[in-house]
Design a protein around this motif. Structure first.
Motif, PDB file in Angstrom:
ATOM      1  N   ALA A   1       0.771  -1.329   0.099  1.00 53.45           N
ATOM      2  CA  ALA A   1       0.115  -0.041   0.068  1.00 53.45           C
ATOM      3  C   ALA A   1       0.795   1.406  -0.114  1.00 53.45           C
ATOM      4  O   ALA A   1       0.295   2.324  -0.330  1.00 53.45           O
ATOM      5  N   GLY A   2       2.160   1.159   0.362  1.00 51.97           N
ATOM      6  CA  GLY A   2       3.158   2.526   0.570  1.00 51.97           C
ATOM      7  C   GLY A   2       3.266   3.033  -1.182  1.00 51.97           C
ATOM      8  O   GLY A   2       2.734   2.566  -2.015  1.00 51.97           O
ATOM      9  N   GLU A   3       4.004   4.167  -0.927  1.00 53.62           N
ATOM     10  CA  GLU A   3       4.557   4.975  -2.231  1.00 53.62           C
ATOM     11  C   GLU A   3       5.399   4.295  -2.792  1.00 53.62           C
ATOM     12  O   GLU A   3       6.200   3.785  -2.018  1.00 53.62           O
ATOM     13  N   PHE A   4       5.645   4.414  -4.343  1.00 57.58           N
ATOM     14  CA  PHE A   4       6.577   4.082  -4.901  1.00 57.58           C
ATOM     15  C   PHE A   4       7.179   4.859  -6.029  1.00 57.58           C
ATOM     16  O   PHE A   4       8.148   4.881  -6.581  1.00 57.58           O
ATOM     17  N   GLY A   5       6.306   5.788  -6.321  1.00 59.86           N
ATOM     18  CA  GLY A   5       6.549   6.504  -7.679  1.00 59.86           C
ATOM     19  C   GLY A   5       6.332   6.070  -8.811  1.00 59.86           C
ATOM     20  O   GLY A   5       6.623   4.843  -9.043  1.00 59.86           O
ATOM     21  N   GLY A   6       5.998   6.758  -9.738  1.00 59.88           N
ATOM     22  CA  GLY A   6       5.936   6.106 -11.332  1.00 59.88           C
ATOM     23  C   GLY A   6       5.129   5.015 -11.593  1.00 59.88           C
ATOM     24  O   GLY A   6       4.224   4.910 -10.526  1.00 59.88           O
TER      25      GLY A   6
END
Length: 208
Positions: free
Chosen positions: A12-17
């Protein structure tokens, strides 16, 4: 064993792109809120796992493993274990960095377990990735850019080499008490990090 495929675990976290392009030999496991990342990027998850505390509902999916909130293993740990059970040895984990530091540390421990088992794993975050190597090496091509930090996991890492980077090491000994490997830099040439005996955490970060 599906040795040519990759097990993608989406948290669920952010990873970008954007996310990855799935091939027919890959396995995609969505962990809890990672189900939304897959849905929004048009990627069909093969399996959805979680206690669904972040998603707040159990998704309608043909393959769902619903976990109890009170458990010893994290959702990501369950997903990696399932990938191993199905024969995968290469893991790419999205959304496993950031947020609660405890979860990031737990995921680094998962990478360590994979490395010790002779498997490979990478945590993909926003403008960064984490990898762990054990008695092994990692080679980078000339297109890599940014910072690369190398930390000892465990008491001692022996026979550490960093070549092709701004600051080189040759047959060095790294200890957990000394962060000498922080903030090295790629130089636009082929480079390599290796350890003869021990375990290293590698963190690549963008300069931007």
């Amino acid at each position: 064993m599906k040795s040519m495929g990759i097990c993608y675990v989406v948290g669920a976290g952010e990873f970008g792109g954007e996310l990855f392009q799935k091939t027919e030999n890959d396995l995609v496991i969505a962990c809890d809120g990672g189900y939304l990342h897959c849905r929004d990027n048009g990627i069909a998850a093969d399996l959805v796992i979680g206690d669904f505390d972040s998603l707040s509902y159990v998704p309608e999916h043909p393959r769902v493993i619903q976990l109890r909130p009170e458990k010893d293993e994290t959702d990501t740990e369950w997903a990696v274990a399932e990938g191993l059970r199905q024969g995968y040895r290469e893991f790419v984990i999205y959304g496993g960095i950031g947020g609660r530091i405890s979860h990031t540390l737990a995921n680094i421990q998962l990478l360590t377990d994979l490395a010790v088992k002779g498997c490979s794993g990478v945590l993909v975050g926003k403008d960064s990735w984490y990898r762990v190597i054990h008695n092994d090496e990692l080679v980078f091509d000339e297109h890599e850019r940014g910072y690369l930090s190398v930390f000892c996991l465990g008491d001692v890492a022996e026979g550490v080499y960093e070549t092709g980077l701004k600051y080189e090491l040759k047959d060095a000994v790294l200890k957990k008490e000394c962060p000498i490997g922080v903030s090295n830099e790629f130089m636009g040439i082929k480079s390599r990090v290796s350890v003869r005996k021990g375990t290293l955490l590698l963190i690549k970060e963008s300069k931007e």
